[in-house]
Enzyme design. Structure first.
Site, short mmCIF file in Angstrom:
data_model
loop_
_atom_site.label_atom_id
_atom_site.label_comp_id
_atom_site.label_asym_id
_atom_site.label_seq_id
_atom_site.Cartn_x
_atom_site.Cartn_y
_atom_site.Cartn_z
N LYS A 1 0.90 -1.15 -0.07
CA LYS A 1 0.02 0.06 -0.01
C LYS A 1 0.82 1.25 -0.09
CE LYS A 1 -4.39 -1.40 2.08
NZ LYS A 1 -5.34 -1.21 3.04
N ASP B 1 -10.62 3.86 1.95
CA ASP B 1 -10.53 3.42 3.19
C ASP B 1 -11.28 4.63 4.05
OD1 ASP B 1 -9.82 0.98 3.24
OD2 ASP B 1 -7.76 1.59 3.79
P1 NAP Z 1 -1.68 -1.94 12.49
O1 NAP Z 1 -1.12 -1.06 11.48
O2 NAP Z 1 -0.58 -3.07 12.80
O3 NAP Z 1 -1.89 -1.06 13.84
C1 NAP Z 1 -2.58 -1.89 14.97
C2 NAP Z 1 -2.72 -0.58 15.94
O4 NAP Z 1 -3.17 -1.61 17.17
C3 NAP Z 1 -1.51 -0.08 16.55
O5 NAP Z 1 -1.57 1.21 17.04
C4 NAP Z 1 -0.92 -1.38 17.49
O6 NAP Z 1 -0.18 -0.65 18.71
C5 NAP Z 1 -2.43 -1.38 18.23
N1 NAP Z 1 -2.32 -2.76 18.83
C6 NAP Z 1 -2.01 -4.09 18.22
N2 NAP Z 1 -2.19 -4.95 19.07
C7 NAP Z 1 -2.32 -4.51 20.26
C8 NAP Z 1 -2.68 -5.11 21.57
N3 NAP Z 1 -2.52 -6.31 21.53
N4 NAP Z 1 -2.78 -4.29 22.55
C9 NAP Z 1 -2.97 -2.92 22.42
N5 NAP Z 1 -2.77 -2.45 21.23
C10 NAP Z 1 -2.46 -3.02 20.19
O7 NAP Z 1 -2.84 -2.53 12.08
P2 NAP Z 1 -3.97 -1.87 11.02
O8 NAP Z 1 -3.78 -2.28 9.60
O9 NAP Z 1 -4.20 -0.44 11.44
O10 NAP Z 1 -5.34 -2.55 11.15
C11 NAP Z 1 -6.03 -2.92 12.71
C12 NAP Z 1 -7.36 -3.40 12.46
O11 NAP Z 1 -8.21 -2.82 11.62
C13 NAP Z 1 -7.37 -5.00 12.10
O12 NAP Z 1 -8.07 -5.65 13.10
C14 NAP Z 1 -7.83 -4.81 10.85
O13 NAP Z 1 -8.49 -6.12 10.59
C15 NAP Z 1 -8.75 -3.67 10.94
N6 NAP Z 1 -8.95 -2.98 9.75
C16 NAP Z 1 -10.35 -2.93 9.23
C17 NAP Z 1 -10.61 -2.46 8.04
C18 NAP Z 1 -11.98 -2.42 7.29
O14 NAP Z 1 -12.28 -2.17 6.42
N7 NAP Z 1 -13.13 -2.76 8.19
C19 NAP Z 1 -9.40 -1.96 7.23
C20 NAP Z 1 -8.32 -1.89 7.72
C21 NAP Z 1 -7.99 -2.70 9.09
P3 NAP Z 1 1.54 -0.81 18.53
O15 NAP Z 1 2.05 0.19 17.40
O16 NAP Z 1 1.80 -0.47 19.95
O17 NAP Z 1 1.56 -2.27 18.16
#
Ligand code: NAP
Length: 286
Positions: free
Chosen positions: A70, A106
């Site tokens: 991306k 998004d």
């Molecule tokens: P990402 O870039 O890995 O970011 C995840 C965020 O959550 C970071 O701030 C991370 O903190 C935090 N986090 C991860 N594990 C954690 C834990 N165990 N406890 C507390 N904080 C935690 O992921 P992303 O791409 O943003 O995606 C996040 C979620 O959104 C996923 O579940 C994904 O499936 C969902 N999503 C949905 C859509 C949709 O269209 N509905 C689109 C995109 C994403 P750290 O930096 O400290 O690790």
């Protein structure tokens, strides 16, 4: 039926086998009755440039871009729009007469989840949980729509501030372990979880929200789409909050991509049904 006149669309990523986009986009194509096809294309990181050049040469009308391409794809495109620039990621490419235009749908997807429930961001205060890639789209969507204040709360405030440094003038970034988190929750009209806490298979996990601090009229949105109702959303529902799950955002981003490629507003219900069927099928596989 695919013929020599069929217009090609697809998605690139690595791995790509579990992408839900082919099911959703094929449902949109069928419902619209147009001569398009949409396929999943596995593209290794070291093959990205060749793949993008190839899709341009092959006259693909457009394609979705997913993990891990991306951000890397941006440098291979002719132009990106403001949403993609602010988020720092492209999830949709439109081929306009050989010029590849990068977009990020998004934001439109996230906002669809609000508008479906009659919620406007303008003038509202929001709290976003998490500061990763998806949080950037949610944050930019809320700011673009005129939210009056946005607080991002995360487990690691140093990392969160670093990740959102370009938004530092527009948002408050705090640790959810800090006492000011309770104050932010008390003033929130919209509360959004963008962390993976509660996502399958970790169904018992949830962000550390003290529901006693959240006003009953606050709207609660979890962008996770597996399961459809996370523990976070179930807790919110139990307390009488209006809620939205991540399926709406996923369908919304796909619907906006389809509109950009075809000029047709797709049948979102057909896309959502196909998405839920695909999610059920992949859950049965596991
Ligand atoms: P990402 O870039 O890995 O970011 C995840 C965020 O959550 C970071 O701030 C991370 O903190 C935090 N986090 C991860 N594990 C954690 C834990 N165990 N406890 C507390 N904080 C935690 O992921 P992303 O791409 O943003 O995606 C996040 C979620 O959104 C996923 O579940 C994904 O499936 C969902 N999503 C949905 C859509 C949709 O269209 N509905 C689109 C995109 C994403 P750290 O930096 O400290 O690790």
């Amino acid at each position: 039926m695919v013929s020599g006149k069929t217009i090609n669309l697809g998605v690139i990523g690595w791995p790509i086998a579990h992408s839900l986009s082919p099911a959703m986009q094929t449902a949109a194509i069928r419902a619209a009755g147009v001569d398009y096809s949409y396929i999943a294309m596995p593209v290794r990181p070291d093959a990205l440039q060749g793949a993008v050049d190839g899709l341009r040469s092959l006259g693909f009308r457009g394609f979705n871009v997913t993990i891990p391409h991306k951000t890397a794809v941006i440098g291979l495109l002719d132009e990106i729009d403001e949403d993609a620039r602010r988020i720092g990621a492209v999830n949709t490419v439109v081929n306009q007469d050989g010029r590849l235009l990068g977009r990020n749908t998004d934001v439109a997807g996230f906002l669809l989840g609000l508008s479906r429930q009659g919620v406007e961001a303008r003038g509202r205060r929001a709290v976003i949980l998490g500061a990763g890639g998806a949080a950037r789209a949610v944050l930019w969507g809320l700011l673009r729509e005129g939210a009056s204040g946005v607080t991002v709360a995360a487990r690691n405030v140093v990392k969160a501030k670093d990740a959102l440094t370009d938004f530092s003038k527009d948002v408050e970034i705090i640790s959810w372990d800090d006492s000011i988190f309770a104050r932010a929750l008390q003033s929130a009209d919209i509360l959004v979880n963008t962390t993976p806490l509660g996502m399958t298979p970790n169904l018992d996990a949830a962000p550390p929200v003290d529901w006693a601090c959240v006003r009953p009229e606050a709207f609660v949105y979890d962008i996770i789409y597996t399961p459809a109702r996370t523990r976070f959303l179930r807790e919110a529902e139990t307390r009488g909050h209006r809620v939205q799950s991540g399926a709406a955002m996923l369908v919304g981003q796909g619907a906006e991509a389809f509109r950009l490629w075809t000029g047709i507003r797709p049948d979102e219900r057909a896309m959502e049904t196909a998405l839920l069927d695909a999610l059920r099928a992949s859950a049965e596989e596991e």
